[in-house]
Scaffold this motif. Structure first.
Motif, PDB file in Angstrom:
ATOM      1  N   ALA A 319       0.822  -1.215   0.000  1.00 27.47           N
ATOM      2  CA  ALA A 319       0.000   0.000   0.000  1.00 27.47           C
ATOM      3  C   ALA A 319       0.853   1.261   0.000  1.00 27.47           C
ATOM      4  O   ALA A 319       0.356   2.348  -0.364  1.00 27.47           O
ATOM      5  N   MET A 320       2.113   1.165   0.394  1.00 30.36           N
ATOM      6  CA  MET A 320       2.995   2.351   0.419  1.00 30.36           C
ATOM      7  C   MET A 320       3.326   2.838  -0.982  1.00 30.36           C
ATOM      8  O   MET A 320       3.650   4.016  -1.175  1.00 30.36           O
ATOM      9  N   ASN A 321       3.313   1.931  -1.972  1.00 33.65           N
ATOM     10  CA  ASN A 321       3.654   2.290  -3.357  1.00 33.65           C
ATOM     11  C   ASN A 321       5.008   2.988  -3.440  1.00 33.65           C
ATOM     12  O   ASN A 321       5.161   4.016  -4.111  1.00 33.65           O
ATOM     13  N   LEU A 322       5.994   2.433  -2.762  1.00 35.22           N
ATOM     14  CA  LEU A 322       7.333   3.028  -2.781  1.00 35.22           C
ATOM     15  C   LEU A 322       7.975   2.813  -4.144  1.00 35.22           C
ATOM     16  O   LEU A 322       7.844   1.733  -4.741  1.00 35.22           O
ATOM     17  N   PRO A 323       8.692   3.815  -4.666  1.00 36.10           N
ATOM     18  CA  PRO A 323       9.223   3.714  -6.033  1.00 36.10           C
ATOM     19  C   PRO A 323      10.262   2.611  -6.213  1.00 36.10           C
ATOM     20  O   PRO A 323      10.452   2.122  -7.329  1.00 36.10           O
ATOM     21  N   CYS A 324      10.934   2.211  -5.133  1.00 30.03           N
ATOM     22  CA  CYS A 324      12.006   1.223  -5.255  1.00 30.03           C
ATOM     23  C   CYS A 324      11.559  -0.189  -4.902  1.00 30.03           C
ATOM     24  O   CYS A 324      12.338  -1.135  -5.018  1.00 30.03           O
ATOM     25  N   LEU A 325      10.308  -0.355  -4.469  1.00 25.23           N
ATOM     26  CA  LEU A 325       9.816  -1.669  -4.076  1.00 25.23           C
ATOM     27  C   LEU A 325       8.616  -2.072  -4.919  1.00 25.23           C
ATOM     28  O   LEU A 325       7.780  -1.254  -5.271  1.00 25.23           O
ATOM     29  N   GLY A 326       8.543  -3.378  -5.212  1.00 26.90           N
ATOM     30  CA  GLY A 326       7.428  -3.907  -5.983  1.00 26.90           C
ATOM     31  C   GLY A 326       6.568  -4.824  -5.146  1.00 26.90           C
ATOM     32  O   GLY A 326       6.326  -4.569  -3.970  1.00 26.90           O
ATOM     33  N   LYS A 327       6.154  -5.912  -5.729  1.00 29.05           N
ATOM     34  CA  LYS A 327       5.244  -6.832  -5.062  1.00 29.05           C
ATOM     35  C   LYS A 327       5.957  -7.634  -3.972  1.00 29.05           C
ATOM     36  O   LYS A 327       7.173  -7.777  -3.976  1.00 29.05           O
ATOM     37  N   THR A 328       5.162  -8.147  -3.061  1.00 27.72           N
ATOM     38  CA  THR A 328       5.675  -9.027  -2.022  1.00 27.72           C
ATOM     39  C   THR A 328       5.258 -10.464  -2.329  1.00 27.72           C
ATOM     40  O   THR A 328       4.348 -10.705  -3.118  1.00 27.72           O
ATOM     41  N   ARG A 329       5.943 -11.401  -1.703  1.00 30.40           N
ATOM     42  CA  ARG A 329       5.588 -12.818  -1.862  1.00 30.40           C
ATOM     43  C   ARG A 329       6.037 -13.575  -0.617  1.00 30.40           C
ATOM     44  O   ARG A 329       6.798 -13.062   0.202  1.00 30.40           O
ATOM     45  N   GLY A 330       5.540 -14.789  -0.481  1.00 31.15           N
ATOM     46  CA  GLY A 330       5.904 -15.603   0.665  1.00 31.15           C
ATOM     47  C   GLY A 330       4.682 -16.122   1.393  1.00 31.15           C
ATOM     48  O   GLY A 330       3.544 -16.013   0.923  1.00 31.15           O
ATOM     49  N   LEU A 331       4.923 -16.707   2.553  1.00 34.97           N
ATOM     50  CA  LEU A 331       3.864 -17.202   3.423  1.00 34.97           C
ATOM     51  C   LEU A 331       4.183 -16.799   4.852  1.00 34.97           C
ATOM     52  O   LEU A 331       5.345 -16.854   5.277  1.00 34.97           O
ATOM     53  N   GLY A 332       3.149 -16.433   5.607  1.00 34.46           N
ATOM     54  CA  GLY A 332       3.355 -16.072   7.005  1.00 34.46           C
ATOM     55  C   GLY A 332       4.369 -14.955   7.152  1.00 34.46           C
ATOM     56  O   GLY A 332       4.306 -13.938   6.451  1.00 34.46           O
ATOM     57  N   LEU A 333       5.322 -15.157   8.055  1.00 26.32           N
ATOM     58  CA  LEU A 333       6.354 -14.151   8.301  1.00 26.32           C
ATOM     59  C   LEU A 333       7.660 -14.489   7.597  1.00 26.32           C
ATOM     60  O   LEU A 333       8.755 -14.199   8.087  1.00 26.32           O
ATOM     61  N   MET A 334       7.545 -15.095   6.423  1.00 25.38           N
ATOM     62  CA  MET A 334       8.658 -15.243   5.486  1.00 25.38           C
ATOM     63  C   MET A 334       8.279 -14.456   4.247  1.00 25.38           C
ATOM     64  O   MET A 334       7.496 -14.915   3.411  1.00 25.38           O
TER      65      MET A 334
END
Length: 392
Positions: A319-334
């Motif tokens: 939700a931050m839409n930071l210019p240097c970061l894209g999508k996230t992936r993983g499960l739980g706290l990984m």
């Protein structure tokens, strides 16, 4: 001692095998840490996933203190209580049959390899000993587990490497391209951690499990990083709907003390016999007592909370839409985070650490492995540092 004095001491007497960040950590509580000079850090790394129940967890400290006042070490030539009690809990919660205790992730994965080769030798004789692993995998730093690792960057300097491993792309077609009559097992991570936090496709895993059954290959799951609650279940394979023949674990099992091992199913429970495998420090009473405390802390409610915390962090970051970061992936706290633009993951990690947020890198992205007990307030503090550091 000052920071500079510590760095000098380290530089003079410890081999220069680590690319350390210019940060010292003196003490902490749960996911909040402090340097010698008092600087505060929010921990989204937990010692590369090892401090699973946070720093200085009271129940963990109590279990260690009580045990170390009774017995610190005895070896596996004699019986002591913590190891069998821990084995019972792990088997009952995993659906596996028995366990071998080791000291590290690499040693645990070595055990998987020995188990698979002996299973095949006992049943089929010599010549059926190759193990298929996946490209982008990481299985450890020993010569054998480096060979099992499917990343060329690790295959240097230490020649000759062991024989008996082939690397496949993570598809059923990729597996079949490198299979042969000499194969005895497939070893894989369900989420490739060092490779970039890359989850395996569930359909591929189900097809692979069926193929292993058909070929009588052992299905070996490396859960050194994904296991012990990291993904929101005790083991990640429990979310994939499979039951491996054997599964390794380490990192978070003892909450930061060096401990590991592997679990085997009924088919493999008697493969390793007296004299075929051993470890002086495996099932060390203090480490096993710490692991018992970890399992007590990580009950069903705590594991469900891990899933909720992971969803909260990933949603907030995207939700931050930071210019240097894209999508996230993983499960739980990984959690893996895509890095975009003309900046490297290492540069981003340095900036975040300078501003008080400990993070990790993996592959080309960032990796978050906070303590499983991290609070919402600690998550929000870390997210604020992330946003304020990287917003421009």
């Amino acid at each position: 001692m000052t920071h500079d004095e510590l760095v000098q001491l380290d530089s003079q007497y410890i081999m220069h095998t680590y690319g350390r960040f210019p940060v010292d950590i003196d003490h902490g509580k749960n996911a909040t840490l402090y340097a010698l000079n008092g600087q505060k850090y929010i921990d989204f790394a937990s010692g590369i996933g090892a401090a699973s129940v946070g720093h200085c967890n009271p129940a963990w400290i109590s279990a260690i203190t009580e045990q170390i006042q009774k017995l610190g070490h005895i070896s596996n030539l004699f019986y002591s209580q913590p190891g069998p009690k821990l084995a019972q809990k792990l088997c009952q919660r995993s659906g596996m049959s028995d366990v071998f205790f080791a000291n590290s992730g690499a040693e645990s994965n070595e055990g998987l390899i020995k188990l698979a080769r002996k299973y095949s030798f006992d049943k089929y004789g010599k010549g059926r000993n190759a193990i298929l692993t996946l490209k982008n995998s990481f299985h450890g730093r020993t010569i054998t587990t480096l060979t099992a690792t499917g990343q060329d960057v690790f295959h240097n300097y230490f020649f000759p490497f062991d024989q008996g491993f082939r690397y496949a792309t993570p598809t059923l077609e990729g597996i079949k391209e490198v299979e042969g009559d000499d194969v005895c097992a497939v070893m894989l991570e369900l989420i490739q951690g060092e490779g970039g936090v890359l989850p395996m496709d569930q359909g591929f895993i189900h097809d692979l499990a069926a193929l292993c059954t058909q070929r009588d290959w052992l299905l070996l799951v490396d859960e050194v990083q994904t296991g012990i609650g990291r993904t929101g279940t005790l083991f990640c394979y429990q979310q994939y709907g499979i039951q491996p023949d054997a599964v390794s674990f380490a990192k978070g099992i003892a909450g930061g003390l060096p401990f590991g091992g592997f679990l085997a199913n009924e088919k493999c429970r008697d493969v390793l016999t007296p004299g075929t495998h051993a470890s002086t420090f495996g099932a060390n009473p203090v480490c096993a007592a710490a692991a018992l405390a970890v399992l007590d802390i990580l009950d069903d409610a705590a594991l469900n909370a891990v899933k909720e915390k992971g969803t909260y962090l990933r949603s907030a970051i995207e939700a931050m839409n930071l210019p240097c970061l894209g999508k996230t992936r993983g499960l739980g706290l990984m959690i893996g985070i895509e890095v975009k633009g003309n900046v490297s993951n290492r540069e981003l990690a340095v900036r975040l650490i300078q501003n008080g947020l400990l993070v990790l890198t993996a592959g080309p992205g960032l990796r978050l492995l906070p303590p499983l007990t991290i609070t919402k307030d600690e998550m929000d503090q870390g997210l604020a540092i992330l946003r304020n550091t990287l917003k421009s």
